[in-house]
Design a protein around this motif. Structure first.
Motif: not given
Length: 309
Positions: A44-54, A105-110, A114-118, A172-176
């Motif tokens: 749920a947190m990952a989906v919420a983070g994706r929805e907040l992008v932009g 956590q900031n890098l994670w939300f960034f 950029y990359i898939t959730l998986a 995306g991969e670098v920041t992850a």
């Protein structure tokens, strides 16, 4: 998310000396129920983070996440009368721990934009690898043949997930990966703090300090979310706390060797969520690489359990 992992892993090392609840590690069904809630919270947190992008920058997301978390923790402390648990003589250690976690956590939300959730979850599994690599230098642990072998295997898993030279490695991969390094620092400092601090105390200072950090960076002016995305902000705030609490309870009802395989179910779960919600491809390389990373981590957990026994 990562906060939950750090606290749970610290507790399985036996470093948590001031727990409010006695451990009973012979109840795997209870552990499975709590892990199911943890998996839902992470997803749920990952989906919420994706929805907040932009809609929100990462610092604003962290500001609201920490503010919500602080309100919940402060309320729990007030109701239970346990404010004494937040007293500490290690405020500097708390500060550096939260610098590491806040950055990660900031890098994670960034990266989630950029990359898939998986991919994000698979790369996040590398945190224990970085811990295994750094612990001999910072925690005085020994380099062993098993530690070296599992670390090499973990890096092979990372290469399979990222596939440099075959696919383009982007921001995306670098920041992850950078976020997983920060989470590894967080795990090591948490292991030290857990010897003297309570769970509530650590979470209290985490939410308070990170709210202040985000507020200072934003000059006290976080982006005000549109009403359409306010529910996702709430999900981010409660998701982290729910994941932390659920993981901690799971590790109290079963040994790490039992809980760790359940934790890996986050990867296929979030992959299917990404496929259904965002039409993300089910990349077999992510599953293969993620499985190798998990297995290398699990071997270390299993060996630690055997030594403890």
């Amino acid at each position: 998310m990562s906060e939950a992992q750090a606290r749970a892993r610290a507790e399985t090392t036996g470093d948590e000396t001031q727990s409010a609840l006695p451990a009973d590690t012979g109840q795997p069904l209870y552990a499975a129920a709590w892990m199911f809630l943890a998996l839902l919270s992470f997803s749920a947190m990952a989906v919420a983070g994706r929805e907040l992008v932009g809609h929100l920058d990462t610092f604003s997301i962290m500001f609201y996440r920490s503010l919500i978390g602080f309100a919940v923790v402060a309320s729990v402390l007030a109701v239970t009368g346990k404010f004494g648990q937040v007293k500490t003589r290690r405020i500097g250690t708390h500060f550096w721990r939260n610098v590491a976690h806040f950055t990660g956590q900031n890098l994670w939300f960034f990266a989630v934009g950029y990359i898939t959730l998986a991919q994000l979850f698979a790369l996040e599994f590398t945190s224990p690898i970085w811990v295994a690599l750094a612990a001999p230098f910072f925690l005085g642990e020994r380099f062993t043949g098993w530690r070296i072998g599992t670390t090499i295997a973990g890096f092979i898993g990372v290469l399979i997930v990222v596939r440099p030279g075959v696919t383009e490695v982007g921001i995306g991969e670098v920041t992850a990966l950078a976020s997983s390094v920060c989470f590894a620092s967080n795990i090591m400092i948490t292991k030290s703090l857990s010897r003297t601090e309570t769970t509530l105390g650590i979470v209290f200072w985490m939410t308070l300090m990170q709210a202040v950090m985000a507020g200072v960076i934003l000059l006290g002016q976080p982006i005000v979310p549109d009403w359409q995305v306010v529910p996702w902000v709430v999900v981010v705030g409660f998701g982290g706390l729910s994941a932390h609490f659920s993981l901690a309870r799971a590790f109290r009802h079963a040994d790490a060797s039992v809980v760790a395989p359940m934790d890996f179910l986050r990867l296929p779960l979030i992959a299917f969520v990404g496929a259904l919600a965002y039409a993300e491809a089910l990349d077999p390389y992510v599953f293969i690489g993620g499985a190798i990373v998990f297995f290398s981590n699990y071997v270390n957990v299993w060996r630690a359990g055997r030594k403890a026994a």
